[in-house]
Design a protein around this motif. Structure first.
Motif, mmCIF file in Angstrom:
data_model
loop_
_atom_site.group_PDB
_atom_site.id
_atom_site.type_symbol
_atom_site.label_atom_id
_atom_site.label_comp_id
_atom_site.label_asym_id
_atom_site.label_seq_id
_atom_site.Cartn_x
_atom_site.Cartn_y
_atom_site.Cartn_z
ATOM 1 N N ALA A 198 -3.309 8.111 -13.363
ATOM 2 C CA ALA A 198 -3.787 8.164 -11.976
ATOM 3 C C ALA A 198 -5.312 8.317 -11.943
ATOM 4 O O ALA A 198 -6.000 7.657 -11.158
ATOM 5 N N TYR A 199 -5.850 9.176 -12.816
ATOM 6 C CA TYR A 199 -7.304 9.351 -12.901
ATOM 7 C C TYR A 199 -7.974 8.051 -13.313
ATOM 8 O O TYR A 199 -8.980 7.641 -12.763
ATOM 9 N N ARG A 200 -7.371 7.391 -14.284
ATOM 10 C CA ARG A 200 -7.964 6.154 -14.807
ATOM 11 C C ARG A 200 -8.045 5.083 -13.730
ATOM 12 O O ARG A 200 -9.023 4.365 -13.603
ATOM 13 N N LEU A 201 -6.990 5.004 -12.915
ATOM 14 C CA LEU A 201 -6.933 3.957 -11.887
ATOM 15 C C LEU A 201 -7.528 4.398 -10.559
ATOM 16 O O LEU A 201 -7.640 3.597 -9.636
ATOM 17 N N GLY A 202 -7.851 5.676 -10.447
ATOM 18 C CA GLY A 202 -8.369 6.174 -9.173
ATOM 19 C C GLY A 202 -7.289 6.255 -8.111
ATOM 20 O O GLY A 202 -7.549 6.067 -6.926
ATOM 21 N N VAL A 203 -6.059 6.525 -8.532
ATOM 22 C CA VAL A 203 -4.926 6.615 -7.597
ATOM 23 C C VAL A 203 -4.684 8.077 -7.247
ATOM 24 O O VAL A 203 -4.702 8.937 -8.115
ATOM 25 N N SER A 204 -4.454 8.348 -5.972
ATOM 26 C CA SER A 204 -4.191 9.717 -5.556
ATOM 27 C C SER A 204 -2.711 10.039 -5.737
ATOM 28 O O SER A 204 -1.845 9.252 -5.370
ATOM 29 N N LYS B 217 3.271 3.095 -7.640
ATOM 30 C CA LYS B 217 3.210 2.122 -8.737
ATOM 31 C C LYS B 217 3.114 2.736 -10.132
ATOM 32 O O LYS B 217 3.154 2.027 -11.107
ATOM 33 N N ALA C 207 -1.681 1.973 6.018
ATOM 34 C CA ALA C 207 -0.425 2.448 5.429
ATOM 35 C C ALA C 207 -0.631 3.617 4.472
ATOM 36 O O ALA C 207 0.274 4.409 4.250
ATOM 37 N N ALA D 21 0.827 -1.208 0.000
ATOM 38 C CA ALA D 21 0.000 0.000 0.000
ATOM 39 C C ALA D 21 0.859 1.256 0.000
ATOM 40 O O ALA D 21 0.414 2.317 -0.426
ATOM 41 N N SER D 22 2.101 1.133 0.484
ATOM 42 C CA SER D 22 2.990 2.296 0.553
ATOM 43 C C SER D 22 3.801 2.481 -0.729
ATOM 44 O O SER D 22 4.508 3.456 -0.871
ATOM 45 N N ARG E 196 -16.978 9.495 -14.397
ATOM 46 C CA ARG E 196 -16.781 8.102 -14.002
ATOM 47 C C ARG E 196 -16.852 8.029 -12.481
ATOM 48 O O ARG E 196 -16.239 8.853 -11.799
ATOM 49 N N ARG F 67 -16.017 7.136 -8.787
ATOM 50 C CA ARG F 67 -14.811 6.735 -8.067
ATOM 51 C C ARG F 67 -15.149 6.593 -6.591
ATOM 52 O O ARG F 67 -15.705 7.516 -5.987
ATOM 53 N N MET G 72 -4.849 -4.826 -5.281
ATOM 54 C CA MET G 72 -3.842 -5.142 -4.262
ATOM 55 C C MET G 72 -4.198 -6.439 -3.545
ATOM 56 O O MET G 72 -3.336 -7.279 -3.303
ATOM 57 N N SER H 196 -8.353 3.905 -3.466
ATOM 58 C CA SER H 196 -9.572 3.752 -4.252
ATOM 59 C C SER H 196 -10.005 2.285 -4.214
ATOM 60 O O SER H 196 -9.202 1.393 -3.892
ATOM 61 N N GLU I 12 -7.807 0.267 -6.536
ATOM 62 C CA GLU I 12 -6.485 -0.047 -5.980
ATOM 63 C C GLU I 12 -6.572 -1.190 -4.983
ATOM 64 O O GLU I 12 -5.745 -2.111 -4.999
ATOM 65 N N ALA J 22 -4.056 -2.243 4.516
ATOM 66 C CA ALA J 22 -3.697 -1.356 3.405
ATOM 67 C C ALA J 22 -4.033 0.092 3.756
ATOM 68 O O ALA J 22 -3.241 1.007 3.526
#
Lengths: 208, 101
Positions: free
Chosen positions: A96-102, A29, B27, A25-26, B70, B72, B39, B32, B35, B24
């Motif tokens: 990042a938007y596509r994957l929903g990653v901050s 990616k 940490a 999680a840390s 979309r 989220r 994971m 999301s 994610e 998760a």
């Protein structure tokens, strides 16, 4: 209450799983693929143009060019560097938007810091060297510090950025200590070739 | 989890997927739904069920928004969830390394 041996083994396994998930999680990616390839190709093109003007693998030969061509070479490399960074940032934002990653989380912040500070240091030293009319060692310096940034940032990610960082550091050291009159070719190899190879590797693994 | 759950372990957290979610989120400030799913390698349905259970227990907050039309969904650990996780870890460690007389 004490756990039996079987329970203890199972509970140890839970603790191990917790640690593994927290590390995962840390991790940061979002590794560049297309941006790295595009940046690498731009570097190869800039190398070809520079060589076309100097006919030498030694970047110090740029100082023998007429002032307007010196400015052209300087502008060319600044544009390639700035354009590559902007493209990388734009594509990372999109992914990042596509994957929903901050990108505001701690891992992303630390990656920016670990990459940003060596680049800032390289920029400052470059300006200092140029101010004194010295062009030598600049490409090697950038390879070395960029490599350090990659390796440090790679501590928060997977192995490939660390390997890339080590490759840049080794090439930078070679450029400064062993073959300073070939720094243009080593720039093509590192910022060009290594980036293309890295981007291709990330893309291939993403699709797998 | 095939053995008898020791009393000290929070049964809300002491389940494979829920433990993964809470670990998760402990940490990362927030993650999301996508994610977490990638994971923990679980299905959407499975993750949804366990997330909701954690939300009902007050351990996790779930926020839904639209980004470029979309949907989220992001999850974050609440203060109650963080304390519950820390208590779970402490209980787990005390069971694994008991004080010997």
């Amino acid at each position: 209450m004490e756990a039996s041996m079987g329970q203890e083994a199972a509970l140890e396994a839970h603790l191990k799983r917790i640690r593994e998930i927290m590390e995962l999680a840390s991790e940061f990616k979002l590794l560049p693929d297309r941006a790295a390839i595009a940046g690498g190709i731009a570097v190869l093109a800039a190398t070809a143009l520079t060589w076309g003007l100097t006919r030498s693998g030694d970047v110090r030969q740029v100082l023998w060019l007429p002032p307007e061509r010196q400015l052209f070479v300087a502008g060319l490399w600044v544009t390639v560097a700035a354009g590559s960074i902007l493209l990388h940032y734009a594509l990372t934002l999109r992914e990042a938007y596509r994957l929903g990653v901050s990108l505001q989380g701690r891992p992303a912040q630390l990656v920016r810091l670990n990459m940003g500070l060596p680049i800032l240091a390289a920029s400052i030293v470059t300006l200092g060297l140029l101010k004194h009319g010295y062009l030598g060692f600049i490409p090697g310096l950038w390879m070395l510090l960029y490599g350090i940034g990659l390796y440090s940032a790679g501590q928060l990610s997977s192995a490939p950025p660390r390997v890339l960082g080590l490759a840049f550091m080794a090439t930078g050291a070679a450029s400064i200590l062993v073959v300073p009159d070939m720094d243009l070719w080593l720039t093509a190899l590192s910022f060009g070739g290594y980036h293309i190879a890295f981007g291709g590797y990330v893309l291939a693994n993403r699709k797998a | 989890m095939s053995f008898i759950v020791p009393d000290q372990l929070d049964p809300v957290i002491h389940e494979r997927v829920r433990l993964g979610i809470v670990s998760a989120l402990a940490a990362a400030a927030e993650l999301s739904f996508t994610e977490l799913r990638e994971m923990l390698k679980v299905t959407d349905g499975n993750l949804s069920v366990h997330s909701r259970l954690l939300e009902e227990a007050g351990y996790v907050s779930i926020a839904k928004a639209f980004v470029e039309r979309r949907p989220r969904t992001t999850l974050a650990l609440t203060q109650k969830g963080r304390m519950a996780f820390q208590g779970y870890i402490s209980a787990l460690e005390s069971l694994v390394k008991p004080q010997r007389k």
